[in-house]
Design a protein around this motif. Structure first.
Motif, mmCIF file in Angstrom:
data_model
loop_
_atom_site.group_PDB
_atom_site.id
_atom_site.type_symbol
_atom_site.label_atom_id
_atom_site.label_comp_id
_atom_site.label_asym_id
_atom_site.label_seq_id
_atom_site.Cartn_x
_atom_site.Cartn_y
_atom_site.Cartn_z
ATOM 1 N N VAL A 30 7.829 18.852 -6.512
ATOM 2 C CA VAL A 30 6.727 18.400 -5.664
ATOM 3 C C VAL A 30 6.057 17.170 -6.292
ATOM 4 O O VAL A 30 5.716 16.201 -5.597
ATOM 5 C CB VAL A 30 5.701 19.527 -5.444
ATOM 6 N N GLN A 31 5.865 17.219 -7.619
ATOM 7 C CA GLN A 31 5.302 16.053 -8.310
ATOM 8 C C GLN A 31 6.214 14.846 -8.165
ATOM 9 O O GLN A 31 5.758 13.711 -7.919
ATOM 10 C CB GLN A 31 5.088 16.377 -9.788
ATOM 11 N N ARG A 32 7.527 15.056 -8.303
ATOM 12 C CA ARG A 32 8.495 13.963 -8.135
ATOM 13 C C ARG A 32 8.460 13.428 -6.703
ATOM 14 O O ARG A 32 8.621 12.228 -6.482
ATOM 15 C CB ARG A 32 9.900 14.461 -8.455
ATOM 16 N N LEU A 33 8.247 14.306 -5.736
ATOM 17 C CA LEU A 33 8.156 13.877 -4.344
ATOM 18 C C LEU A 33 6.986 12.921 -4.145
ATOM 19 O O LEU A 33 7.135 11.870 -3.512
ATOM 20 C CB LEU A 33 8.000 15.106 -3.448
ATOM 21 N N HIS A 34 5.818 13.278 -4.695
ATOM 22 C CA HIS A 34 4.650 12.396 -4.565
ATOM 23 C C HIS A 34 4.901 11.066 -5.272
ATOM 24 O O HIS A 34 4.523 9.997 -4.761
ATOM 25 C CB HIS A 34 3.411 13.080 -5.148
ATOM 26 N N TRP A 35 5.541 11.124 -6.459
ATOM 27 C CA TRP A 35 5.846 9.890 -7.189
ATOM 28 C C TRP A 35 6.804 9.011 -6.385
ATOM 29 O O TRP A 35 6.608 7.798 -6.270
ATOM 30 C CB TRP A 35 6.464 10.238 -8.546
ATOM 31 N N LYS A 36 7.843 9.607 -5.793
ATOM 32 C CA LYS A 36 8.835 8.830 -5.051
ATOM 33 C C LYS A 36 8.208 8.208 -3.803
ATOM 34 O O LYS A 36 8.487 7.047 -3.479
ATOM 35 C CB LYS A 36 10.014 9.725 -4.683
ATOM 36 N N ARG A 37 7.366 8.961 -3.114
ATOM 37 C CA ARG A 37 6.716 8.410 -1.927
ATOM 38 C C ARG A 37 5.797 7.248 -2.290
ATOM 39 O O ARG A 37 5.730 6.249 -1.559
ATOM 40 C CB ARG A 37 5.937 9.509 -1.207
ATOM 41 N N ALA A 38 5.097 7.371 -3.413
ATOM 42 C CA ALA A 38 4.227 6.274 -3.859
ATOM 43 C C ALA A 38 5.063 5.050 -4.232
ATOM 44 O O ALA A 38 4.690 3.909 -3.929
ATOM 45 C CB ALA A 38 3.373 6.728 -5.047
ATOM 46 N N LEU A 39 6.213 5.282 -4.886
ATOM 47 C CA LEU A 39 7.103 4.180 -5.252
ATOM 48 C C LEU A 39 7.611 3.465 -4.008
ATOM 49 O O LEU A 39 7.613 2.225 -3.938
ATOM 50 C CB LEU A 39 8.274 4.715 -6.069
ATOM 51 N N ILE A 40 8.045 4.223 -3.013
ATOM 52 C CA ILE A 40 8.560 3.627 -1.780
ATOM 53 C C ILE A 40 7.471 2.797 -1.100
ATOM 54 O O ILE A 40 7.729 1.703 -0.591
ATOM 55 C CB ILE A 40 9.093 4.726 -0.841
ATOM 56 N N ALA A 41 6.248 3.323 -1.091
ATOM 57 C CA ALA A 41 5.139 2.586 -0.478
ATOM 58 C C ALA A 41 4.865 1.286 -1.229
ATOM 59 O O ALA A 41 4.615 0.242 -0.606
ATOM 60 C CB ALA A 41 3.891 3.468 -0.446
ATOM 61 N N ARG A 42 4.905 1.334 -2.569
ATOM 62 C CA ARG A 42 4.657 0.123 -3.362
ATOM 63 C C ARG A 42 5.733 -0.918 -3.104
ATOM 64 O O ARG A 42 5.435 -2.109 -2.933
ATOM 65 C CB ARG A 42 4.606 0.462 -4.854
ATOM 66 N N VAL A 43 6.987 -0.484 -3.106
ATOM 67 C CA VAL A 43 8.083 -1.423 -2.892
ATOM 68 C C VAL A 43 8.003 -2.037 -1.504
ATOM 69 O O VAL A 43 8.201 -3.244 -1.328
ATOM 70 C CB VAL A 43 9.447 -0.721 -3.105
ATOM 71 N N ASP A 44 7.688 -1.223 -0.496
ATOM 72 C CA ASP A 44 7.579 -1.741 0.860
ATOM 73 C C ASP A 44 6.473 -2.796 0.944
ATOM 74 O O ASP A 44 6.644 -3.827 1.615
ATOM 75 C CB ASP A 44 7.282 -0.591 1.821
ATOM 76 N N ALA A 45 5.356 -2.543 0.250
ATOM 77 C CA ALA A 45 4.264 -3.527 0.250
ATOM 78 C C ALA A 45 4.697 -4.811 -0.442
ATOM 79 O O ALA A 45 4.369 -5.923 0.019
ATOM 80 C CB ALA A 45 3.044 -2.929 -0.444
ATOM 81 N N ARG A 46 5.455 -4.706 -1.538
ATOM 82 C CA ARG A 46 5.899 -5.906 -2.253
ATOM 83 C C ARG A 46 6.856 -6.734 -1.412
ATOM 84 O O ARG A 46 6.763 -7.954 -1.351
ATOM 85 C CB ARG A 46 6.595 -5.499 -3.557
ATOM 86 N N VAL A 47 7.797 -6.057 -0.761
ATOM 87 C CA VAL A 47 8.827 -6.759 0.004
ATOM 88 C C VAL A 47 8.215 -7.573 1.143
ATOM 89 O O VAL A 47 8.704 -8.658 1.483
ATOM 90 C CB VAL A 47 9.873 -5.752 0.539
ATOM 91 N N HIS A 48 7.138 -7.062 1.731
ATOM 92 C CA HIS A 48 6.540 -7.719 2.898
ATOM 93 C C HIS A 48 5.317 -8.558 2.536
ATOM 94 O O HIS A 48 4.650 -9.093 3.426
ATOM 95 C CB HIS A 48 6.164 -6.676 3.946
#
Length: 247
Positions: A30-48
């Protein structure tokens, strides 16, 4: 009877330990899930995001995956022609190579730019002459090689985009510890190399893993409750049997 009781006790302890362990593993997922979702959100913000200048030399030692990968950059410089490196690649277009070209910036530093993909058998165009502007995504170096294949600089055979090894093989100094995946240029036409083919995908199966561990924990807990219930039933029958014997 005593041996049977010890066996049930050992099984009870084992199941209890398994239950605790499965819960711990599920909670970690569950902790890894929250970390992965935060990572995906950060990367999406960087790309755009709007492109930013490349990191200064003083920041090179601190560049890392968490903070910097997939950050959108804008570079201005001049390609050092005749120093391209092709690294093996497999894309939706088929098998081929990435074309990495050194771009020298105004301060003298060099950034390897992945100008794009070239299909096997096709010939990539030379990098444009003169000062150019390149927009793209910051990517971390891929040291060593690809899956079960080591880079072979002496034979000019490359299976990963290993910045340090490529810089050494090409005699380049003052090279940034990352490379840049160039964005597609609307006016580039249909020739090779083909830019803008960065695939951004993160496996995110942590929810499935967490549910699996929690289901196993529930099964182990059910086993514990079943054993405790069985022990209570046996004690109950034992008390009644002793009572009948004394009558």
């Amino acid at each position: 009877m005593q041996a049977s009781r010890r066996g049930r006790l050992a099984l009870l302890v084992l199941l209890a330990c398994c239950c605790a362990g499965f819960i711990a593993l599920g909670s970690w997922q569950v902790q890894r899930l929250h970390w992965k979702r935060a990572l995906i959100a950060r990367v999406d913000a960087r790309v755009h995001a709007a492109p930013v200048p490349p990191p200064a030399r003083s920041d090179w030692p601190r560049i890392g995956v968490e903070r910097d990968e997939y950050r959108r950059l804008e570079l201005r410089g001049t390609y050092l022609r005749g120093l391209d490196t092709q690294t093996q690649a497999l894309t939706e277009l088929g098998a081929g190579h990435w074309v990495l070209s050194p771009l020298q910036l105004a301060d003298g530093s060099i950034v390897l730019v992945n100008r794009g993909f070239v299909l096997d058998g096709a010939r990539p165009a030379l990098p444009p002459p003169g000062e150019v502007r390149v927009r793209g995504l910051l990517r971390m170096s891929e040291p060593g090689g690809g899956f079960l294949r080591d880079n072979r600089p002496a034979q000019d055979r490359w299976y990963s985009r290993d910045v340090a090894a490529i810089a050494q093989a090409r005699g380049l100094g003052d090279v940034a510890p990352y490379f840049v995946d160039a964005e597609a240029d609307a006016g580039a036409g249909s020739g090779w190399p083909r830019a803008g083919m960065t695939v951004i995908h993160f496996r995110n199966q942590h929810l499935q893993y967490a549910l699996t561990w929690f289901v196993l924990a529930a099964m182990a807990l059910w086993g514990v409750l079943r054993l405790l219930s069985e022990q209570r039933r046996m004690r109950h029958h034992g008390i009644h049997a002793n009572g009948d014997a004394h009558r």
